[in-house]
Design a protein around this motif. Structure first.
Motif, PDB file in Angstrom:
ATOM      1  N   VAL A  22      -0.356  89.615 106.010  1.00  0.00           N
ATOM      2  CA  VAL A  22      -0.833  90.677 105.132  1.00  0.00           C
ATOM      3  C   VAL A  22      -1.716  91.580 105.983  1.00  0.00           C
ATOM      4  N   TRP A  23      -1.388  92.881 105.982  1.00  0.00           N
ATOM      5  CA  TRP A  23      -2.135  93.857 106.766  1.00  0.00           C
ATOM      6  C   TRP A  23      -2.977  94.711 105.834  1.00  0.00           C
ATOM      7  N   GLN A  24      -4.134  95.132 106.340  1.00  0.00           N
ATOM      8  CA  GLN A  24      -5.025  95.996 105.580  1.00  0.00           C
ATOM      9  C   GLN A  24      -5.188  97.318 106.312  1.00  0.00           C
ATOM     10  N   LEU A  25      -4.997  98.415 105.559  1.00  0.00           N
ATOM     11  CA  LEU A  25      -5.254  99.748 106.103  1.00  0.00           C
ATOM     12  C   LEU A  25      -6.684 100.114 105.728  1.00  0.00           C
ATOM     13  N   THR A  26      -7.555 100.219 106.730  1.00  0.00           N
ATOM     14  CA  THR A  26      -8.976 100.409 106.488  1.00  0.00           C
ATOM     15  C   THR A  26      -9.267 101.858 106.097  1.00  0.00           C
ATOM     16  N   ALA A  27     -10.519 102.103 105.719  1.00  0.00           N
ATOM     17  CA  ALA A  27     -10.917 103.438 105.275  1.00  0.00           C
ATOM     18  C   ALA A  27     -10.754 104.482 106.368  1.00  0.00           C
ATOM     19  N   ASP A  28     -10.820 104.072 107.641  1.00  0.00           N
ATOM     20  CA  ASP A  28     -10.632 105.017 108.742  1.00  0.00           C
ATOM     21  C   ASP A  28      -9.197 105.001 109.257  1.00  0.00           C
ATOM     22  N   ALA A  29      -8.267 104.548 108.389  1.00  0.00           N
ATOM     23  CA  ALA A  29      -6.822 104.604 108.682  1.00  0.00           C
ATOM     24  C   ALA A  29      -6.431 103.742 109.881  1.00  0.00           C
ATOM     25  N   LYS A  30      -7.085 102.593 110.039  1.00  0.00           N
ATOM     26  CA  LYS A  30      -6.736 101.640 111.080  1.00  0.00           C
ATOM     27  C   LYS A  30      -6.172 100.377 110.433  1.00  0.00           C
ATOM     28  N   TRP A  31      -5.242  99.747 111.137  1.00  0.00           N
ATOM     29  CA  TRP A  31      -4.672  98.498 110.638  1.00  0.00           C
ATOM     30  C   TRP A  31      -5.457  97.317 111.173  1.00  0.00           C
ATOM     31  N   ALA A  37      -0.742  96.751  97.635  1.00  0.00           N
ATOM     32  CA  ALA A  37      -1.791  96.574  96.628  1.00  0.00           C
ATOM     33  C   ALA A  37      -2.965  97.477  96.985  1.00  0.00           C
ATOM     34  N   LEU A  38      -3.489  98.169  95.984  1.00  0.00           N
ATOM     35  CA  LEU A  38      -4.681  98.984  96.168  1.00  0.00           C
ATOM     36  C   LEU A  38      -5.900  98.107  95.926  1.00  0.00           C
ATOM     37  N   LEU A  39      -6.852  98.136  96.842  1.00  0.00           N
ATOM     38  CA  LEU A  39      -8.052  97.320  96.735  1.00  0.00           C
ATOM     39  C   LEU A  39      -9.213  98.168  96.209  1.00  0.00           C
ATOM     40  N   PRO A  40     -10.185  97.540  95.553  1.00  0.00           N
ATOM     41  CA  PRO A  40     -11.254  98.308  94.890  1.00  0.00           C
ATOM     42  C   PRO A  40     -12.142  99.101  95.849  1.00  0.00           C
ATOM     43  N   ASP A  41     -12.162  98.750  97.133  1.00  0.00           N
ATOM     44  CA  ASP A  41     -12.987  99.500  98.086  1.00  0.00           C
ATOM     45  C   ASP A  41     -12.262 100.718  98.645  1.00  0.00           C
ATOM     46  N   GLY A  42     -11.065 101.015  98.116  1.00  0.00           N
ATOM     47  CA  GLY A  42     -10.317 102.183  98.571  1.00  0.00           C
ATOM     48  C   GLY A  42      -9.350 101.904  99.698  1.00  0.00           C
ATOM     49  N   THR A  43      -9.330 100.678 100.219  1.00  0.00           N
ATOM     50  CA  THR A  43      -8.371 100.325 101.258  1.00  0.00           C
ATOM     51  C   THR A  43      -7.086  99.809 100.621  1.00  0.00           C
ATOM     52  N   LEU A  44      -6.084  99.539 101.449  1.00  0.00           N
ATOM     53  CA  LEU A  44      -4.808  99.041 100.962  1.00  0.00           C
ATOM     54  C   LEU A  44      -4.421  97.773 101.689  1.00  0.00           C
ATOM     55  N   ALA A  45      -3.650  96.931 101.007  1.00  0.00           N
ATOM     56  CA  ALA A  45      -3.065  95.746 101.626  1.00  0.00           C
ATOM     57  C   ALA A  45      -1.554  95.832 101.460  1.00  0.00           C
ATOM     58  N   LEU A  88       7.535  82.006  99.794  1.00  0.00           N
ATOM     59  CA  LEU A  88       8.596  81.056  99.472  1.00  0.00           C
ATOM     60  C   LEU A  88       8.069  79.721  98.956  1.00  0.00           C
ATOM     61  N   ARG A  89       6.773  79.483  99.062  1.00  0.00           N
ATOM     62  CA  ARG A  89       6.211  78.212  98.599  1.00  0.00           C
ATOM     63  C   ARG A  89       5.478  78.332  97.282  1.00  0.00           C
ATOM     64  N   GLY A  90       4.978  79.512  96.957  1.00  0.00           N
ATOM     65  CA  GLY A  90       4.231  79.651  95.726  1.00  0.00           C
ATOM     66  C   GLY A  90       3.303  80.842  95.761  1.00  0.00           C
ATOM     67  N   LEU A  91       2.176  80.704  95.064  1.00  0.00           N
ATOM     68  CA  LEU A  91       1.174  81.763  94.982  1.00  0.00           C
ATOM     69  C   LEU A  91      -0.075  81.377  95.764  1.00  0.00           C
ATOM     70  N   TRP A  92      -0.702  82.388  96.346  1.00  0.00           N
ATOM     71  CA  TRP A  92      -1.897  82.190  97.148  1.00  0.00           C
ATOM     72  C   TRP A  92      -2.918  83.260  96.797  1.00  0.00           C
ATOM     73  N   THR A  93      -4.195  82.918  96.853  1.00  0.00           N
ATOM     74  CA  THR A  93      -5.237  83.931  96.752  1.00  0.00           C
ATOM     75  C   THR A  93      -5.784  84.227  98.140  1.00  0.00           C
ATOM     76  N   VAL A  94      -6.206  85.459  98.295  1.00  0.00           N
ATOM     77  CA  VAL A  94      -6.844  85.904  99.538  1.00  0.00           C
ATOM     78  C   VAL A  94      -8.127  86.631  99.168  1.00  0.00           C
ATOM     79  N   ASP A  95      -9.220  86.220  99.770  1.00  0.00           N
ATOM     80  CA  ASP A  95     -10.489  86.919  99.587  1.00  0.00           C
ATOM     81  C   ASP A  95     -10.474  88.132 100.527  1.00  0.00           C
ATOM     82  N   PRO A  96     -10.438  89.356 100.001  1.00  0.00           N
ATOM     83  CA  PRO A  96     -10.350  90.531 100.884  1.00  0.00           C
ATOM     84  C   PRO A  96     -11.547  90.687 101.817  1.00  0.00           C
TER      85      PRO A  96
END
Length: 386
Positions: free
Chosen positions: A242-251, A225-233, A280-288
């Motif tokens: 769930v891992w996030q690739l930060t703007a400086d290319a760090k996990w 997923a592309l996030l609005p701040d330019g990072t990725l999840a 496997l249980r359903g849907l979840w929200t995550v606050d980035p």
């Protein structure tokens, strides 16, 4: 409070996929006691997952516990699921009476196909084994198990854009990045024993690639997923993270390993400023921003997990729900703050053409489902563009 309890329950079952494999092994060995115990634990952990409840019903039947097995099968039938128990030899010991016949009739009706197909597009070449799809302008982009990235025209004609140098790697989820004229793709490990995934950034202009190995050898990058701040999840199905690739290319771990049970579908819901994850249980929200996880509850008996492809469109979700029977494509309406499921519309259910569906491209008012080596475009009532 409910959310907290659910997150705590997730942590209590350290490795649901390992427990599932133990359950299947117990079934193969006809070890009824272990089969009942493992499936019971799974069903308690994911009480709305119909596949796990059906597996538990099978275990109960194998253990000569017919009455509770029938309770599980009636629950499945009552809530619209289609698990053809009569096709499994395990259920041969169920009583042959009017109640069982009625149960079979109801289950059969639940499996009646629904939905309409606008057109089907056959894919070539012969070695194409597609796993992920996304819209790319007026065309599509495909990631393949042969390690290649393809562009697909509206006619179905394919053009290879890039190929992995290590042929045993597979491409799973793909996400175009129009601002960078690039495609992000999940590339699996060299073999199942070493699933260590790599996130790829493939330049469409130069066919050059940047590699971002995930921080753990046991990771399985599945969706992006592309996030609005330019990072990725990315969803890590193997580690439940769930891992996030930060703007400086760090996990960094946006959600710690072990939180989810085989997370797969992943999308950013701009209307609620939340990342949505399916497991496997359903849907979840995550606050980035904070990493806070909250369950998205649905009505009793309504299962919104088991989702492969997941897409946010006009504040709603389109889901490829292939982790249950009948397999189906659904449109999920959420409360404005994404705190609950407000309603579900079944776009297509149990269509033979969708038997092998994995993901979809949702754009231009179209839902184009990748199902094996074909694209299936659905007539999608309820779309904002229809």
């Amino acid at each position: 409070m409910i959310t907290g309890l659910l997150v705590a329950a997730a942590a209590a079952l350290a490795d649901p996929m390992a427990l599932y494999r133990q359950a299947i092994e117990a079934r193969e060995q006809r070890d009824a006691q272990r089969f009942v115990a493992t499936t019971g634990e799974l069903a308690e952990w994911a009480p709305t997952n119909p596949t796990l409840r059906f597996l538990h019903a099978e275990a109960l039947t194998l253990g000569d516990r017919t009455a509770p097995a029938l309770v599980e099968l009636r629950w499945l039938a009552r809530h619209g699921y289609h698990y053809a128990f009569w096709e499994r030899s395990t259920f041969a010991t169920l009583p042959v009476d009017s109640a069982t016949r009625t149960l079979r009739e109801t289950t059969t009706r639940n499996g009646q196909p629904s939905g309409r197909i606008a057109r089907t597009i056959r894919l070539d070449p012969a070695d194409l084994d597609p796993e992920g799809i996304a819209a790319l302008g007026s065309e599509w982009i495909l990631g393949s198990a042969n390690g290649s990235l393809y562009r697909v025209a509206r006619t179905g004609a394919t053009k290879q854009l890039w190929r992995e140098t290590q042929s045993s790697r597979r491409l799973l989820g793909v996400r175009p990045d129009s601002q960078q004229n690039a495609v992000w793709a999940c590339s699996t490990g060299l073999d199942e024993r070493t699933p260590h995934s790599v996130l790829l950034r493939i330049s469409l202009q130069q066919s050059a690639v940047q590699r971002f190995p995930l921080p753990d050898q046991r990771t399985l990058c599945n969706d992006i997923a592309l996030l609005p701040d330019g990072t990725l999840a990315v969803s890590d199905s193997e580690r439940g993270a769930v891992w996030q690739l930060t703007a400086d290319a760090k996990w960094r771990p946006l959600i710690e390993p072990g939180t989810f049970g085989y997370p797969n579908g992943l999308t950013y819901l701009a209307a609620a400023s939340r990342l949505v994850v399916a497991d496997l249980r359903g849907l979840w929200t995550v606050d980035p921003k904070t990493g806070r996880v909250a369950a998205i509850p649905a009505a009793e008996g309504t299962f919104v997990g088991g989702i492969d492809g997941l897409y946010a469109v006009d504040g709603r979700l389109i889901a490829i729900q292939n982790g249950l029977r009948p397999h189906r494509v659904v449109r999920i309406a959420l409360a404005p703050d994404a705190s609950r499921v407000a309603g579900i519309e079944i776009v297509a259910s149990n269509l033979p053409e969708l038997a092998d569906m994995t993901t979809a491209a949702v754009a231009r008012g179209e839902i184009t489902v990748l199902a094996g080596r074909q694209l299936v475009q659905l007539v999608s009532s309820g779309s904002a563009d229809d």
